[in-house]
Write an enzyme that holds these catalytic residues in place. Sequence first.
Site, PDB file in Angstrom:
ATOM      1  N   ARG A  93       0.856  -1.191   0.000  1.00 28.68           N
ATOM      2  CA  ARG A  93       0.000   0.000   0.000  1.00 28.68           C
ATOM      3  C   ARG A  93       0.893   1.243   0.000  1.00 28.68           C
ATOM      4  O   ARG A  93       1.987   1.252   0.611  1.00 28.68           O
ATOM      5  CB  ARG A  93      -0.857  -0.036   1.267  1.00 28.68           C
ATOM      6  N   THR A 366      -9.390   0.150  -9.938  1.00 27.52           N
ATOM      7  CA  THR A 366      -8.679  -0.963  -9.293  1.00 27.52           C
ATOM      8  C   THR A 366      -8.767  -2.205 -10.176  1.00 27.52           C
ATOM      9  O   THR A 366      -9.551  -2.246 -11.125  1.00 27.52           O
ATOM     10  CB  THR A 366      -9.234  -1.214  -7.861  1.00 27.52           C
ATOM     11  N   THR A 384      -4.016  -1.116  -7.336  1.00 26.65           N
ATOM     12  CA  THR A 384      -4.785   0.064  -7.739  1.00 26.65           C
ATOM     13  C   THR A 384      -3.927   1.316  -7.862  1.00 26.65           C
ATOM     14  O   THR A 384      -2.851   1.405  -7.254  1.00 26.65           O
ATOM     15  CB  THR A 384      -5.910   0.313  -6.701  1.00 26.65           C
ATOM     16  N   ASN A 386      -6.100   3.880  -7.462  1.00 27.16           N
ATOM     17  CA  ASN A 386      -7.339   4.486  -6.956  1.00 27.16           C
ATOM     18  C   ASN A 386      -8.258   4.829  -8.134  1.00 27.16           C
ATOM     19  O   ASN A 386      -8.548   3.972  -8.923  1.00 27.16           O
ATOM     20  CB  ASN A 386      -7.066   5.665  -6.024  1.00 27.16           C
ATOM     21  N   ASP A 408      -7.894   8.084   0.002  1.00 28.11           N
ATOM     22  CA  ASP A 408      -8.423   6.998   0.840  1.00 28.11           C
ATOM     23  C   ASP A 408      -8.163   7.242   2.331  1.00 28.11           C
ATOM     24  O   ASP A 408      -8.656   6.509   3.179  1.00 28.11           O
ATOM     25  CB  ASP A 408      -7.830   5.639   0.424  1.00 28.11           C
ATOM     26  N   SER A 437      -7.882   0.726   3.016  1.00 30.32           N
ATOM     27  CA  SER A 437      -8.290   0.249   1.688  1.00 30.32           C
ATOM     28  C   SER A 437      -9.464  -0.710   1.824  1.00 30.32           C
ATOM     29  O   SER A 437      -9.687  -1.295   2.887  1.00 30.32           O
ATOM     30  CB  SER A 437      -7.104  -0.492   1.059  1.00 30.32           C
ATOM     31  N   SER A 438     -10.204  -0.876   0.723  1.00 28.53           N
ATOM     32  CA  SER A 438     -11.254  -1.905   0.694  1.00 28.53           C
ATOM     33  C   SER A 438     -10.780  -3.157  -0.044  1.00 28.53           C
ATOM     34  O   SER A 438     -11.542  -4.122  -0.180  1.00 28.53           O
ATOM     35  CB  SER A 438     -12.500  -1.372  -0.024  1.00 28.53           C
ATOM     36  N   GLY A 457     -13.732  -2.305  -7.406  1.00 26.11           N
ATOM     37  CA  GLY A 457     -15.078  -1.766  -7.166  1.00 26.11           C
ATOM     38  C   GLY A 457     -15.209  -0.922  -5.914  1.00 26.11           C
ATOM     39  O   GLY A 457     -16.291  -0.852  -5.337  1.00 26.11           O
ATOM     40  N   GLY A 458     -14.104  -0.265  -5.459  1.00 22.42           N
ATOM     41  CA  GLY A 458     -14.226   0.613  -4.293  1.00 22.42           C
ATOM     42  C   GLY A 458     -14.823  -0.149  -3.116  1.00 22.42           C
ATOM     43  O   GLY A 458     -14.463  -1.300  -2.852  1.00 22.42           O
TER      44      GLY A 458
END
Length: 555
Positions: A93, A366, A384, A386, A408, A437-438, A457-458
Amino acid sequence: MKKIYLAAFVAFAFVLGAHAAQRPGHAAIASAHKLATQAGFEVLAEGGNAFDAAIAVASTLSVVEPQSSGIGGGGFFLLHRASDGRDVMLDARETAPAAVKESQYLKSDGTPNRDTALYGPLAAGIPGEPAALAWLAAHYGKLPLAKSLAPAIRIAREGFQPGKTFLEAISSHREQIVRYPGTKALLLPGGEVPKAGWTFRNPDQAATLERIAAHGNDGFYKGKTAQLLLKAVKETGGDWTAADLANYKVVEREPLDFDYRGFKIVTASPPSSGGVALEEMFNVLSGYDLDKLDRPHQLHYIIEAMRRAFRDHNEYLGDPDFVKMPLDTLLSPQYAAGLRASILPDKATPSSMLPSAVAHDPGMHTTHFSIIDADGNMVATTQTVNTHFGSCLVPPGTGVFLNNEMDDFALVPGAPNAYGLLGNKANAPAPGKRMLSSMTPTFVFSPDRVGVIGSPGGSTIITQVFEGIMAFMHGASAAQIAATPRYHHQYLPDVVWAEPDAFDADTTKALQAMGYDIKPRGHWGFMNVATWNLKTNTLDAASDPRHASGLGEVK
Ligand code: GLY
């Protein structure tokens, strides 16, 4: 009842042991672009393993799908090593630069400045992806990094013809692309949005990848690439230092690991919120016998579990190196029992009865890919930049699309990000900190089968992966898992978003009678799935049928 669970556990432990000794003999790869899937197989054919293939797929996606991910961004690589059964999450990340300040994301009148949060140098975190590629090669792969990066370097130089999503992303970001000469030169040939049939080449990214191939981390975080990145960030009003880049490190983290009705789920741990939300949902659902319920009541309990997991998601989670999170409480059976006690059997809980707030717009940003190799090594990667093309800043001479992952963070307390997600102090920015993050790359193990699942997909990543796991548990093939109709609830707004074919008319009516506000919402997600049937020793791979560019293949 207890005896049945004990017998299931013993059978499961036995099969997991057997799985460690078993090898599929073939490989499966599913990714969002056929060139990336082919790059993975090319590297396997050279003698590489799943980890080398992951480098090839990830770097090729950086070239062919730069609107979604790339070496200017980051991601989570969930790894399963067949030789010792070890599962590990490589956390690549992005991190906040040392100079990060809340005032950078406020206008002079004190209101949130969405432009600096999303576009240009202040939106970009220090990229993690290049360090992940170097780490994979050094610690898990069999091939030199240069071999695994070769397909991406070749495609970046020779070019390829982008599809509809890439061209539409250019068109919808034209206003931001023209601000930055490096980006404009790459994406707007002759100053115009290119048409179908255009060949996209990125020789500067090929050269950057070559420097990474030759020098590993130092090829990106030091030397010529670092100088070009620092120069462009400075000239466009940002503030990165050489130390921000040189100090970037990937982190190996223990993934989350839990059982649900005889299935073992291994998934992303913080700074992803996805695994925590998944475990919380499954913990709540473990108290209901869903198979005995009609569809509307199954969905009722699932949606209530989603609502409660998303409520907690933003309240408590952040970078584990910076914040202490009450995971023992959130993931305990007692907490799940408390949540179940708040769910009425036939009635939706209004989200206004629960604290905190979220609103959202699920995006297609992503990317996710899944790999199983001939030895049974597995990789689930979600990566990603983003939102599309990240910050839209390509530092001249690098070909690198810098992410806009800073959005984020909870940059301005109380102001939602691009997915409408709010956060609190746990996810406030700080120098060197990773933003929440998701992204939820996941493995599912059963006595008979193994699944490698994930999606972009966020905030909908989490519910899509949940629905994919549920489909896997019901015996769905890789193609059926990827095609599973999607629905999503994230606490606020208090709405169930559903694909048009997610519920039949009677189910929709029954849910509405319980108080659910169901809003149809196009088709979303881009799931890429690989599965391994341990009984027949066969592999299966599939890319989401919603998108033509993807490819899932077994060879
Ligand atoms: N940037 C989207 C995510 O990490 O969830």
